[in-house]
Scaffold this motif. Sequence first.
Motif, PDB file in Angstrom:
ATOM      1  N   VAL A  56      -2.215  16.618  -1.257  1.00 20.97           N
ATOM      2  CA  VAL A  56      -2.221  15.483  -0.332  1.00 20.97           C
ATOM      3  C   VAL A  56      -1.088  14.897  -0.113  1.00 20.97           C
ATOM      4  O   VAL A  56      -0.175  14.663  -0.945  1.00 20.97           O
ATOM      5  CB  VAL A  56      -3.213  14.484  -1.424  1.00 20.97           C
ATOM      6  CG1 VAL A  56      -3.536  13.311  -0.617  1.00 20.97           C
ATOM      7  CG2 VAL A  56      -4.419  15.224  -1.576  1.00 20.97           C
ATOM      8  N   GLN A  57      -0.501  14.615   1.229  1.00 22.31           N
ATOM      9  CA  GLN A  57       0.461  13.793   1.562  1.00 22.31           C
ATOM     10  C   GLN A  57       0.361  12.437   1.543  1.00 22.31           C
ATOM     11  O   GLN A  57      -0.836  12.251   2.239  1.00 22.31           O
ATOM     12  CB  GLN A  57       0.772  14.542   2.960  1.00 22.31           C
ATOM     13  CG  GLN A  57       1.371  15.978   2.930  1.00 22.31           C
ATOM     14  CD  GLN A  57       2.719  16.268   2.360  1.00 22.31           C
ATOM     15  OE1 GLN A  57       3.483  15.265   2.170  1.00 22.31           O
ATOM     16  NE2 GLN A  57       3.132  17.578   1.857  1.00 22.31           N
TER      17      GLN A  57
ATOM     18  N   MET B 156      -7.768   5.094   1.732  1.00 24.58           N
ATOM     19  CA  MET B 156      -6.308   5.697   0.973  1.00 24.58           C
ATOM     20  C   MET B 156      -6.938   6.035  -0.542  1.00 24.58           C
ATOM     21  O   MET B 156      -6.529   7.020  -0.992  1.00 24.58           O
ATOM     22  CB  MET B 156      -5.320   4.539   0.925  1.00 24.58           C
ATOM     23  CG  MET B 156      -4.591   4.562   2.278  1.00 24.58           C
ATOM     24  SD  MET B 156      -3.321   3.226   2.151  1.00 24.58           S
ATOM     25  CE  MET B 156      -1.990   4.055   1.384  1.00 24.58           C
ATOM     26  N   LYS B 157      -7.844   5.208  -1.145  1.00 21.03           N
ATOM     27  CA  LYS B 157      -8.177   5.426  -2.404  1.00 21.03           C
ATOM     28  C   LYS B 157      -9.176   6.515  -2.406  1.00 21.03           C
ATOM     29  O   LYS B 157      -8.968   7.445  -3.407  1.00 21.03           O
ATOM     30  CB  LYS B 157      -9.040   4.100  -2.749  1.00 21.03           C
ATOM     31  CG  LYS B 157      -9.634   4.315  -4.349  1.00 21.03           C
ATOM     32  CD  LYS B 157      -9.924   3.119  -4.820  1.00 21.03           C
ATOM     33  CE  LYS B 157     -10.634   3.346  -6.259  1.00 21.03           C
ATOM     34  NZ  LYS B 157     -10.652   2.218  -6.944  1.00 21.03           N
ATOM     35  N   SER B 158     -10.263   6.591  -1.350  1.00 22.82           N
ATOM     36  CA  SER B 158     -11.057   7.750  -1.283  1.00 22.82           C
ATOM     37  C   SER B 158     -10.217   9.217  -1.073  1.00 22.82           C
ATOM     38  O   SER B 158     -10.614  10.316  -1.580  1.00 22.82           O
ATOM     39  CB  SER B 158     -12.075   7.807  -0.143  1.00 22.82           C
ATOM     40  OG  SER B 158     -11.400   7.672   1.077  1.00 22.82           O
ATOM     41  N   GLN B 159      -9.029   9.050  -0.504  1.00 26.43           N
ATOM     42  CA  GLN B 159      -8.132  10.283  -0.288  1.00 26.43           C
ATOM     43  C   GLN B 159      -7.528  10.711  -1.589  1.00 26.43           C
ATOM     44  O   GLN B 159      -6.797  11.683  -1.656  1.00 26.43           O
ATOM     45  CB  GLN B 159      -7.063  10.167   0.835  1.00 26.43           C
ATOM     46  CG  GLN B 159      -7.956   9.877   1.972  1.00 26.43           C
ATOM     47  CD  GLN B 159      -7.099   9.761   3.314  1.00 26.43           C
ATOM     48  OE1 GLN B 159      -5.767   9.756   3.042  1.00 26.43           O
ATOM     49  NE2 GLN B 159      -7.459   9.036   4.339  1.00 26.43           N
ATOM     50  N   GLY B 160      -7.355   9.731  -2.621  1.00 23.83           N
ATOM     51  CA  GLY B 160      -6.628  10.190  -3.916  1.00 23.83           C
ATOM     52  C   GLY B 160      -5.323   9.571  -3.713  1.00 23.83           C
ATOM     53  O   GLY B 160      -4.373   9.892  -4.501  1.00 23.83           O
ATOM     54  N   LEU B 161      -5.010   8.903  -2.724  1.00 21.20           N
ATOM     55  CA  LEU B 161      -3.515   8.303  -2.644  1.00 21.20           C
ATOM     56  C   LEU B 161      -3.208   7.314  -3.304  1.00 21.20           C
ATOM     57  O   LEU B 161      -2.115   6.662  -3.824  1.00 21.20           O
ATOM     58  CB  LEU B 161      -3.365   7.805  -1.029  1.00 21.20           C
ATOM     59  CG  LEU B 161      -3.312   9.129   0.221  1.00 21.20           C
ATOM     60  CD1 LEU B 161      -3.272   8.516   1.205  1.00 21.20           C
ATOM     61  CD2 LEU B 161      -2.325  10.099  -0.400  1.00 21.20           C
TER      62      LEU B 161
ATOM     63  N   LEU C 258       4.302   4.595   6.448  1.00 27.68           N
ATOM     64  CA  LEU C 258       4.280   2.886   6.799  1.00 27.68           C
ATOM     65  C   LEU C 258       3.559   3.023   8.337  1.00 27.68           C
ATOM     66  O   LEU C 258       2.839   2.220   8.615  1.00 27.68           O
ATOM     67  CB  LEU C 258       5.501   2.512   6.695  1.00 27.68           C
ATOM     68  CG  LEU C 258       5.908   1.555   5.284  1.00 27.68           C
ATOM     69  CD1 LEU C 258       7.359   0.947   5.772  1.00 27.68           C
ATOM     70  CD2 LEU C 258       4.978   0.553   5.205  1.00 27.68           C
ATOM     71  N   GLU C 259       3.984   3.885   9.146  1.00 23.59           N
ATOM     72  CA  GLU C 259       3.548   4.072  10.443  1.00 23.59           C
ATOM     73  C   GLU C 259       2.125   4.167  10.540  1.00 23.59           C
ATOM     74  O   GLU C 259       1.406   3.654  11.340  1.00 23.59           O
ATOM     75  CB  GLU C 259       4.406   4.876  11.327  1.00 23.59           C
ATOM     76  CG  GLU C 259       5.592   4.370  11.762  1.00 23.59           C
ATOM     77  CD  GLU C 259       5.713   3.129  12.839  1.00 23.59           C
ATOM     78  OE1 GLU C 259       4.911   3.164  13.484  1.00 23.59           O
ATOM     79  OE2 GLU C 259       6.407   2.304  12.206  1.00 23.59           O
ATOM     80  N   GLN C 260       1.869   5.116   9.538  1.00 19.51           N
ATOM     81  CA  GLN C 260       0.307   5.597   9.668  1.00 19.51           C
ATOM     82  C   GLN C 260      -0.693   4.649   9.184  1.00 19.51           C
ATOM     83  O   GLN C 260      -1.659   4.164   9.506  1.00 19.51           O
ATOM     84  CB  GLN C 260       0.123   6.918   8.680  1.00 19.51           C
ATOM     85  CG  GLN C 260       0.711   8.014   9.423  1.00 19.51           C
ATOM     86  CD  GLN C 260       0.610   9.205   8.239  1.00 19.51           C
ATOM     87  OE1 GLN C 260       0.803   9.294   7.124  1.00 19.51           O
ATOM     88  NE2 GLN C 260       0.654  10.365   9.170  1.00 19.51           N
ATOM     89  N   ILE C 261      -0.026   3.771   8.073  1.00 20.28           N
ATOM     90  CA  ILE C 261      -0.858   2.577   7.317  1.00 20.28           C
ATOM     91  C   ILE C 261      -0.923   1.467   8.436  1.00 20.28           C
ATOM     92  O   ILE C 261      -2.167   1.037   8.709  1.00 20.28           O
ATOM     93  CB  ILE C 261      -0.234   2.311   6.233  1.00 20.28           C
ATOM     94  CG1 ILE C 261      -0.150   3.281   5.136  1.00 20.28           C
ATOM     95  CG2 ILE C 261      -0.761   0.862   5.641  1.00 20.28           C
ATOM     96  CD1 ILE C 261       0.749   3.107   4.025  1.00 20.28           C
TER      97      ILE C 261
ATOM     98  N   LEU D  97       0.615  -1.112   0.055  1.00 23.47           N
ATOM     99  CA  LEU D  97      -0.072  -0.101   0.039  1.00 23.47           C
ATOM    100  C   LEU D  97       0.734   1.154   0.022  1.00 23.47           C
ATOM    101  O   LEU D  97       0.692   2.038  -0.667  1.00 23.47           O
ATOM    102  CB  LEU D  97      -0.870  -0.035   1.195  1.00 23.47           C
ATOM    103  CG  LEU D  97      -2.007  -0.937   1.100  1.00 23.47           C
ATOM    104  CD1 LEU D  97      -2.774  -1.002   2.399  1.00 23.47           C
ATOM    105  CD2 LEU D  97      -3.167  -0.351   0.069  1.00 23.47           C
ATOM    106  N   PHE D  98       1.904   1.312   0.726  1.00 24.42           N
ATOM    107  CA  PHE D  98       2.774   2.405   1.058  1.00 24.42           C
ATOM    108  C   PHE D  98       3.498   2.842  -0.581  1.00 24.42           C
ATOM    109  O   PHE D  98       3.517   3.807  -0.897  1.00 24.42           O
ATOM    110  CB  PHE D  98       3.972   2.221   1.876  1.00 24.42           C
ATOM    111  CG  PHE D  98       4.905   3.092   1.959  1.00 24.42           C
ATOM    112  CD1 PHE D  98       4.607   4.436   2.584  1.00 24.42           C
ATOM    113  CD2 PHE D  98       6.222   3.003   1.556  1.00 24.42           C
ATOM    114  CE1 PHE D  98       5.611   5.309   2.756  1.00 24.42           C
ATOM    115  CE2 PHE D  98       7.056   3.957   1.584  1.00 24.42           C
ATOM    116  CZ  PHE D  98       6.877   5.110   2.235  1.00 24.42           C
ATOM    117  N   GLU D  99       4.007   1.658  -0.948  1.00 20.98           N
ATOM    118  CA  GLU D  99       4.641   1.860  -2.254  1.00 20.98           C
ATOM    119  C   GLU D  99       3.701   2.071  -3.439  1.00 20.98           C
ATOM    120  O   GLU D  99       4.144   2.651  -4.493  1.00 20.98           O
ATOM    121  CB  GLU D  99       5.562   0.667  -2.553  1.00 20.98           C
ATOM    122  CG  GLU D  99       6.624   0.363  -1.598  1.00 20.98           C
ATOM    123  CD  GLU D  99       7.423  -0.569  -2.094  1.00 20.98           C
ATOM    124  OE1 GLU D  99       7.418  -1.781  -2.814  1.00 20.98           O
ATOM    125  OE2 GLU D  99       8.566  -0.806  -1.398  1.00 20.98           O
ATOM    126  N   SER D 100       2.466   1.804  -3.541  1.00 23.98           N
ATOM    127  CA  SER D 100       1.457   2.103  -4.639  1.00 23.98           C
ATOM    128  C   SER D 100       0.970   3.545  -4.549  1.00 23.98           C
ATOM    129  O   SER D 100       0.166   3.917  -5.455  1.00 23.98           O
ATOM    130  CB  SER D 100       0.290   0.966  -4.756  1.00 23.98           C
ATOM    131  OG  SER D 100      -0.440   1.401  -3.329  1.00 23.98           O
TER     132      SER D 100
END
Length: 119
Positions: free
Chosen positions: A68-69, A93-98, A73-76, A57-60
């Motif tokens: 948007v920041q 994460m998807k809804s935030q546009g990440l 990894l810690e937050q995830i 998830l972090f790398e994607s």
Amino acid sequence: MNRRIVHGLGVLVLAMASTAAAEPQSRPAPPPAIASTNTPSQFAALSPGNKRIAVALFESQKPTAPNVQPMTLEQIAQEKRSGKTWNEVFQAMKSQGLIQAETLAQVLGRHDRARYLRS
């Protein structure tokens, strides 16, 4: 001939044992007595399988909006350890546009393929 080899090995082992016994054994230094108030990392507390998903998830992350920041990894890991499923973390994460992937399975598949190609 075999007796000489066995005798020679016996003498060698005996010499090594007496040398090791003659040397004083050093003890490892005790850890410093520092009171640590740090809590263990949320990411480090995850199982290996959960770490794999968190890293995927972090790398994607590819934020679409400039303000948007990306999540750390810690937050995830914190999201997962708070009781959410990985699919809920992915959807947030998807809804935030990440993340632009359609499904969590796509994220994991891309991550595994990229990891395979790197090795």
